[in-house]
Structures are given as structure tokens and as C-alpha cells.
Design an enzyme around this catalytic site. Structure first.
Site, PDB file in Angstrom:
ATOM      1  N   TYR A  66      -6.002  -2.611   6.269  1.00 36.46           N
ATOM      2  CA  TYR A  66      -6.541  -2.678   7.638  1.00 36.46           C
ATOM      3  C   TYR A  66      -8.075  -2.640   7.697  1.00 36.46           C
ATOM      4  O   TYR A  66      -8.654  -2.773   8.787  1.00 36.46           O
ATOM      5  CB  TYR A  66      -5.928  -1.584   8.513  1.00 36.46           C
ATOM      6  CG  TYR A  66      -4.518  -1.904   9.000  1.00 36.46           C
ATOM      7  CD1 TYR A  66      -3.884  -3.104   8.661  1.00 36.46           C
ATOM      8  CD2 TYR A  66      -3.810  -1.014   9.814  1.00 36.46           C
ATOM      9  CE1 TYR A  66      -2.601  -3.393   9.104  1.00 36.46           C
ATOM     10  CE2 TYR A  66      -2.522  -1.310  10.266  1.00 36.46           C
ATOM     11  CZ  TYR A  66      -1.919  -2.497   9.907  1.00 36.46           C
ATOM     12  OH  TYR A  66      -0.647  -2.788  10.356  1.00 36.46           O
ATOM     13  N   ASP A  87       2.506   2.583   2.406  1.00 38.37           N
ATOM     14  CA  ASP A  87       3.774   2.344   3.103  1.00 38.37           C
ATOM     15  C   ASP A  87       4.853   1.909   2.096  1.00 38.37           C
ATOM     16  O   ASP A  87       5.956   2.491   2.039  1.00 38.37           O
ATOM     17  CB  ASP A  87       3.539   1.259   4.171  1.00 38.37           C
ATOM     18  CG  ASP A  87       4.643   1.168   5.205  1.00 38.37           C
ATOM     19  OD1 ASP A  87       5.602   1.942   5.122  1.00 38.37           O
ATOM     20  OD2 ASP A  87       4.530   0.301   6.094  1.00 38.37           O
ATOM     21  N   THR A  98      -7.752   2.449   5.665  1.00 37.20           N
ATOM     22  CA  THR A  98      -8.860   2.088   4.762  1.00 37.20           C
ATOM     23  C   THR A  98      -8.457   1.107   3.666  1.00 37.20           C
ATOM     24  O   THR A  98      -9.262   0.777   2.802  1.00 37.20           O
ATOM     25  CB  THR A  98      -9.494   3.329   4.093  1.00 37.20           C
ATOM     26  OG1 THR A  98      -8.553   3.922   3.192  1.00 37.20           O
ATOM     27  CG2 THR A  98      -9.945   4.341   5.119  1.00 37.20           C
ATOM     28  N   GLY A  99      -7.187   0.639   3.691  1.00 39.32           N
ATOM     29  CA  GLY A  99      -6.741  -0.357   2.720  1.00 39.32           C
ATOM     30  C   GLY A  99      -6.693  -1.728   3.367  1.00 39.32           C
ATOM     31  O   GLY A  99      -7.726  -2.293   3.758  1.00 39.32           O
ATOM     32  N   GLY A 102       0.797  -1.222   0.000  1.00 41.00           N
ATOM     33  CA  GLY A 102       0.000   0.000   0.000  1.00 41.00           C
ATOM     34  C   GLY A 102       0.825   1.264   0.000  1.00 41.00           C
ATOM     35  O   GLY A 102       1.892   1.348  -0.627  1.00 41.00           O
TER      36      GLY A 102
HETATM   37  N1  AR6 Z   1      -0.758   7.656  -2.228  1.00 40.91           N
HETATM   38  C1  AR6 Z   1      -1.865   7.873  -1.487  1.00 40.91           C
HETATM   39  N2  AR6 Z   1      -2.651   6.888  -1.010  1.00 40.91           N
HETATM   40  C2  AR6 Z   1      -2.302   5.605  -1.318  1.00 40.91           C
HETATM   41  C3  AR6 Z   1      -1.151   5.289  -2.077  1.00 40.91           C
HETATM   42  C4  AR6 Z   1      -0.359   6.373  -2.543  1.00 40.91           C
HETATM   43  N3  AR6 Z   1       0.753   6.195  -3.271  1.00 40.91           N
HETATM   44  N4  AR6 Z   1      -1.087   3.927  -2.197  1.00 40.91           N
HETATM   45  C5  AR6 Z   1      -2.163   3.429  -1.538  1.00 40.91           C
HETATM   46  N5  AR6 Z   1      -2.891   4.428  -1.016  1.00 40.91           N
HETATM   47  P1  AR6 Z   1      -2.981   0.889   3.057  1.00 40.91           P
HETATM   48  P2  AR6 Z   1      -3.693   0.625   5.902  1.00 40.91           P
HETATM   49  C6  AR6 Z   1      -4.143   4.394  -0.211  1.00 40.91           C
HETATM   50  O1  AR6 Z   1      -3.349  -0.522   2.786  1.00 40.91           O
HETATM   51  O2  AR6 Z   1      -5.064   0.192   5.545  1.00 40.91           O
HETATM   52  C7  AR6 Z   1       0.792  -1.726   4.814  1.00 40.91           C
HETATM   53  O3  AR6 Z   1       1.272  -2.974   4.386  1.00 40.91           O
HETATM   54  C8  AR6 Z   1      -5.014   3.173  -0.332  1.00 40.91           C
HETATM   55  O4  AR6 Z   1      -5.834   3.258  -1.491  1.00 40.91           O
HETATM   56  O5  AR6 Z   1      -1.758   1.448   2.445  1.00 40.91           O
HETATM   57  O6  AR6 Z   1      -3.527   1.676   6.974  1.00 40.91           O
HETATM   58  C9  AR6 Z   1       1.441  -1.250   6.109  1.00 40.91           C
HETATM   59  O7  AR6 Z   1       2.773  -1.699   6.219  1.00 40.91           O
HETATM   60  C10 AR6 Z   1      -5.841   3.265   0.951  1.00 40.91           C
HETATM   61  O8  AR6 Z   1      -6.990   4.078   0.753  1.00 40.91           O
HETATM   62  O9  AR6 Z   1      -2.845   1.188   4.656  1.00 40.91           O
HETATM   63  C11 AR6 Z   1       0.547  -1.834   7.159  1.00 40.91           C
HETATM   64  O10 AR6 Z   1       0.938  -3.162   7.452  1.00 40.91           O
HETATM   65  C12 AR6 Z   1      -4.915   3.983   1.927  1.00 40.91           C
HETATM   66  O11 AR6 Z   1      -3.786   4.405   1.152  1.00 40.91           O
HETATM   67  C13 AR6 Z   1      -0.818  -1.827   6.520  1.00 40.91           C
HETATM   68  O12 AR6 Z   1      -0.595  -1.857   5.103  1.00 40.91           O
HETATM   69  C14 AR6 Z   1      -4.429   3.117   3.067  1.00 40.91           C
HETATM   70  O13 AR6 Z   1      -4.227   1.779   2.617  1.00 40.91           O
HETATM   71  C15 AR6 Z   1      -1.590  -0.571   6.839  1.00 40.91           C
HETATM   72  O14 AR6 Z   1      -2.888  -0.660   6.318  1.00 40.91           O
END
Ligand code: AR6
Length: 166
Positions: free
Chosen positions: A121, A34, A118-119, A32
Site C-alpha cells: 500500500y 496477510d 507500509t508494504g 505480504g
Molecule cells: N510478519 C510481520 N510483518 C510482515 C510479515 C510477517 N510475516 N510479512 C510482511 N510483513 P503488506 P499493506 C510486513 O504489503 O502495505 C496484501 O496483499 C511488510 O514488510 O503486507 O498494508 C493485503 O491483502 C510490511 O512492512 O501490507 C492487502 O491487499 C508490512 O508487513 C495489501 O497487501 C505491511 O506490508 C495490504 O498492504
């Protein structure tokens, strides 16, 4: 004018004082947003995370921005939906609040948030948007120099934020 805006895009491209990372509590990187931040920012960000060690859910830590256009990365850990003994909402509000506090403590003027939790998690997007916007509004009421951008990656989140902020 309220210092809050929403855009659709990639947070790694934002030239702000700090972008926020949706990290995990071990600060070990992942997928994601991260993964995107560590890829774009280069290895110095992970080295700094390793030195810090860990970050409890609902808290935040700060590192330099490496090769990113942003000067700093604030790594916060959002709750895993269904896995926090009913404390999910409180912990998500805390992740936003602690990130905003760190920005303030470091004299930062602009901060960009992704849609934390919202991804992977699994936090419901509409509820997460309410919490993000309410927590931010409550904060910048008292800290008016801070400019906040919500950077949405998907249309659903973008529309949820746009409807609430218009
Ligand atoms: N720019 C902006 N938003 C983004 C990008 C980007 N480049 N890429 C994805 N998103 P997530 P979480 C959005 O899964 O749910 C990781 O493995 C995506 O569409 O990144 O907090 C960490 O290491 C979504 O709406 O984060 C943790 O283990 C949002 O970012 C875990 O995932 C968050 O999705 C955290 O999960």
C-alpha cells in the site's frame, strides 16, 4: 513503564492474545503479512472472513486465530498511499485505533501489530511509524492493561520504531 515494545520478526509466530492483519477491504487475502497469516493460521480464518464479508478502510474486524499461537486475528484495512483523497494519515491512525478498541472490547491483554500499509500500500515508513506510535500511546494512556508489540519485518521499520521508542 510504558507497555509498548518493538521486535524484529514474523508476526505469525507471536503468542499474544491477538495479532493484527494488514488486510484489504474485501477480506479476501493477498500477499505480504496477510498471505503469511492465512498460510500459518489455516483455512478457518478465511472462512470466518468470508462470513464477515468486508471491512471499510480504517476499520477492523476480529476472527479466531485458527492454528496460530495467537488466540485472535484482528483484520484491519490500512489506506493505500495516494488513493484516499488526502485522508491517508487519518485512515492509518483509525486502523490502529479501531484495532486497539476491538482488543479492549474483547478483554484482550496483548496485541501485536505489523507495519500496516507500509508494504504493497506504499505508505511512507517514517510517517507510518509516527502515526502508529502516537495513536498507540494516546490509547494506552487510558487503557493501561493492554500490552502492545510492534513486529517489524524489515530493518528500516525496526530502526524507525526503535529510535522513537527508546
Ligand atoms: N510478519 C510481520 N510483518 C510482515 C510479515 C510477517 N510475516 N510479512 C510482511 N510483513 P503488506 P499493506 C510486513 O504489503 O502495505 C496484501 O496483499 C511488510 O514488510 O503486507 O498494508 C493485503 O491483502 C510490511 O512492512 O501490507 C492487502 O491487499 C508490512 O508487513 C495489501 O497487501 C505491511 O506490508 C495490504 O498492504
Amino acid at each position: 513503564m510504558e507497555n509498548i515494545r518493538v521486535i524484529k520478526g514474523d508476526i505469525t509466530k507471536q503468542a499474544v492474545d491477538a495479532i493484527v492483519n494488514a488486510a484489504n477491504s474485501e477480506l479476501k487475502g493477498g500477499g505480504g503479512v496477510d498471505g503469511a497469516i492465512h498460510r500459518a493460521g489455516g483455512p478457518t480464518i478465511m472462512e470466518a472472513c468470508r462470513k464477515i464479508g468486508e471491512c471499510p478502510t480504517g476499520n477492523a474486524v476480529i476472527t479466531a486465530g485458527g492454528n496460530l499461537p495467537a488466540k485472535f486475528v484482528i483484520h484491519t484495512v490500512g489506506p493505500i498511499w495516494g488513493n484516499e483523497n488526502g485522508e491517508e494519515k487519518k485512515l492509518l491512525a483509525s486502523a490502529y485505533h479501531q484495532s486497539l478498541l476491538l482488543a479492549l472490547k474483547n478483554n484482550l491483554k496483548s496485541i501485536a501489530f505489523p507495519n500496516i500499509s507500509t508494504g504493497v500500500y506504499g505508505f511512507p515508513k517514517d510517517l507510518a511509524a509516527n502515526i502508529a506510535i502516537q495513536t498507540t500511546r494516546d490509547f494506552i494512556k487510558f487503557h493501561t492493561t493492554l500490552h502492545v508489540t510492534f513486529v517489524c519485518f524489515d530493518d528500516e521499520n525496526y530502526l524507525l520504531y526503535k529510535n522513537q521508542l527508546d
